[in-house]
Write an enzyme that holds these catalytic residues in place. Sequence first.
Site, mmCIF file in Angstrom:
data_model
loop_
_atom_site.group_PDB
_atom_site.id
_atom_site.type_symbol
_atom_site.label_atom_id
_atom_site.label_comp_id
_atom_site.label_asym_id
_atom_site.label_seq_id
_atom_site.Cartn_x
_atom_site.Cartn_y
_atom_site.Cartn_z
ATOM 1 C CE1 TYR A 184 -3.539 2.641 0.753
ATOM 2 C CE2 TYR A 184 -2.585 2.916 2.930
ATOM 3 C CZ TYR A 184 -3.476 3.311 1.958
ATOM 4 O OH TYR A 184 -4.316 4.376 2.199
ATOM 5 C CG HIS A 227 -5.562 7.003 0.585
ATOM 6 N ND1 HIS A 227 -6.031 5.729 0.746
ATOM 7 C CD2 HIS A 227 -6.346 7.571 -0.353
ATOM 8 C CE1 HIS A 227 -7.063 5.529 -0.063
ATOM 9 N NE2 HIS A 227 -7.266 6.636 -0.739
ATOM 10 C CG ASP A 252 -9.258 7.636 -3.316
ATOM 11 O OD1 ASP A 252 -9.657 7.577 -4.493
ATOM 12 O OD2 ASP A 252 -8.932 6.638 -2.650
#
Length: 693
Positions: free
Chosen positions: A171, A174, A267
Amino acid sequence: MPRDPRHDILFEPIRIGPLTAKNRFYQVPHCNGMGYARPLSHAAMRGVKAEGGWAVVSTEEVEIHPSSDVSPYIEGRLWDDHDIPALALMTEAIHRYGALAAIELVHAGMNASNLYSRETALAPSHIANPASYAPAQARAMTKADIRTYRRWHREAALRARRAGFNIIYVYAGHGLSLPMHFLQARHNHRTDEYGGSLANRARLLRELLEDTKEAVGTDCAVALRFAVDELRGDDGIRSAGEGREVVALLAELPDLWDVNVSDWSNDSMTSRFAPEGYQEDFVRFVKTVTTKPVVGVGRFTSPDTMVSQIRRGVLDLIGAARPSIADPFLPKKIDDGDIDDIRECIGCNICVTGDHTMTPIRCTQNPTMGEEWRKGWHPERIPQRTGEDSFLIVGAGPTGLECARMLGRRGYAVSLAEAEDELGGRVTRESRLPGLAAWARVRDYRLNQLNKMPNVDVYRGSRVTVDQVLSFGATRIVLATGARWRRDGVGRSNSRPIRGFDRSAGIFSPEDVMHGAHLAGPVIVFDDDHYYLGGILAEKLRTSGLEVTLVTPANCVSAWTVNTLEQDAIHKRLMTLGVEIATSRNIVEFNGEHAVLQCMFSGRNSTLPASSLVSVTARLPNDVLAHALAEADAAVGASGILSVTSIGDCLAPSTIAAAVYSGHRYAREFDLPETDGVAFRREHPNLTAGDSL
Ligand code: ADP
Ligand code: SF4
C-alpha cells in the site's frame, strides 16, 4: 430480465497474477469502523458484498505491526498470529460466494498514533505527523529499521495467506503508509540509497513488492495500491511527473495496479465537489505504461460508464468502495438486467463518518450497511408479513418512502399520504441546492420501487388530519411528518431565543431560502447547525449576487463536515466565491440593520451590517398530528387502530441517513417483541481459558 449484452464485458473473467477474478467488479479497500474490534460484523458485511457478485472483496487498511497502531481509529489488525482467526472469518464469508479476498497491508509510519501500543512512530526522516496536532514525532528509520520493517511486512503477508487471503496488497496510497512517505520528497530527506533520486525513494516500495512476491507470489496475487497524484502541485506526486515515473519504474512488478488520487478527501470526493468518473484524467495513463491489470475508482454506479472505462482502455476492473456500500448487489443487478433496481450512491460520505467517529459504518442509501450481523439485516431480503395489518404512512420524505418500500416488500397493504404534490420531503428540497442533485437518488430509487408494488398506494397533495386517520381504516399509523427549521435562533450556542429574531421582516429560515424567498443584502447566514446546510445556503445566496457573511460559533466553517471529508473543500469554495467568514462568533441580537456578534472566547461584542439573516440553528419536529392523535387516544382505540408511531425527523430531527434507517427499522421491527434493552447483537472481548487477573 436477461443481462443487457452491452454489459457483457463487465462479466468477463480477468487474470490477476496466478488467480482469476470471475468478473470486473472489484470492491477496493474501505474503512468501516468495525475492523479488528468487531470481526463478526465485519465479516458478515464483506460476505454480503461477495454474495452481491463482486469478484474481489477487500479489507480496509490492516495494520501489520504495533508500531503501525492508528488508534483510536478502528482498522484491521494483523500484528501477530492471534489476529488470524478474526480475519479468517472474513475470507471464509467471501469465499463462500466464489469471490477473491484481498488484504491491504499497511504500516502507517508517521501517521501511526501508537496511542494504544505506545511504540515510537517510524518515518524516512525525523518528522511530525502533518495530519495531526499530536505532540509527538516519528523518528528517522535506520537501515536496520528498514530491514526489520521489510521482515514485518513479509511476515504479515505470510499470515494473510494463512488467513485465507488471495490478493495481498502493498500500500502506497493516500499518504498514509511508509512506502508512500519514502516516495514523497517533502517527507524523505535521507541522504542514503533510500533518499534523493526517485529511484532511491522508490527503492523501499520495490523491495516490498519483491519480498511479497517471493513470500506468497506463487499462489497469491500481489497488488500495489498507489496514489498517482496527490493534487498538491509540485510539492507532491503528480500523475504528469513522478506518479507516472513510479508506474514506469515498477510497471510489471505487481500483478495488479490499484491506482487513485491522494489524500483520502481527494480520493473520496463527495458528489458536491466531483462527478462520477472524476479520477479518469489522473489515472488514464497507467494502462499505457503497464501490461498488468489496472483497477481504479470514481464512484461508478452507471453500468454504461463502467463499460466505457473498460472499452476506452482506462481501467480493466471497476473499483468501488461507496457504490458497493450503497448497493452490495450492484454487480448482480447488472448481471440480471435489473438496472433500475440499483441503489445508487449519492456521494454524501456518511459512510466515512463511521471511520471518523470510530463506530460501525452506516449509509444514507443502504440502511442495512453495518447491520448485517448485529441485526441480521440483508440489503435484498426481508421477512414476509406476519399478519393482516394495513398501514397508513403520513409523509413521503426519506423516512416515509423507505418505510413504505420495506413494508411493501414484506407484502403489507400500504397507503403513503403526502401533503405536497411533490414527494421526497427534505431530500427533494435539498437536492436543488448547489451540488446536491445526486441526493435526489434517495427519493428516485424508492419511488421507482414503490411504483412496482401493487400493494402500495401513494397519495400526493393529501394533508392528513386526525379525522382522516380515524376513518381511514388502517390498523397501524406511521407518522413520518418530518421537521422544520426553527427561526428563533435556539440551537447549540443559544438555549433561549435570540433578541430580535422574532421580527416579522429580515429573518429567514433555510426553507424560506430553499423556497426562493427574496432576501435583501447584505445577508448573514448564522450557522449553529455545523453540518452542510449553512455553508451551502451561503454558497447559494452568494452565487445569486448577494453580499454574504457566514457567522458561526464553531472555529471553522461547516465544522462537522470534517467527518465527511468536505470541510477544507467547503471553506475553499466559500472563500473563492467571496463569502466573508466569521468563525468563533455567536449572534446575540439582530435589528434588521445589523447583527450583534459576540466573540466565543472574549465575550466582546461587535456589529455587522445586515438586512437579512438566515438562521440555521436547529429543527423542531412536525408533531402536531402526533399530539392530536395522542389526545384522541380513546377515538383511536375505538377505530381499530393498533398503534400510532412517530419515526424519522418528526421523532427527532437528524441526518437523511438516520431518517432512512428509522423508516427501515420500523418496517422490520414493528411486529417483533418490544425491548427496552439492547436491540442488537454485540461482540464481546473473547476471554479464553487461562486468562486471569
Ligand atoms: P423525514 O426526513 O423524516 O422523511 P421530511 O421533512 O423529509 O422528513 O418529510 C416529511 C414529509 O411529511 C414532508 O414531505 C411533509 O410535506 C409531509 N407531511 C407533514 N405533515 C403531513 C400531513 N399531516 N399529511 C401528509 N403529509 C405530511
Ligand atoms: Fe454513498 Fe452516501 Fe452511502 Fe457513502 S453513505 S455509500 S456516499 S450513499
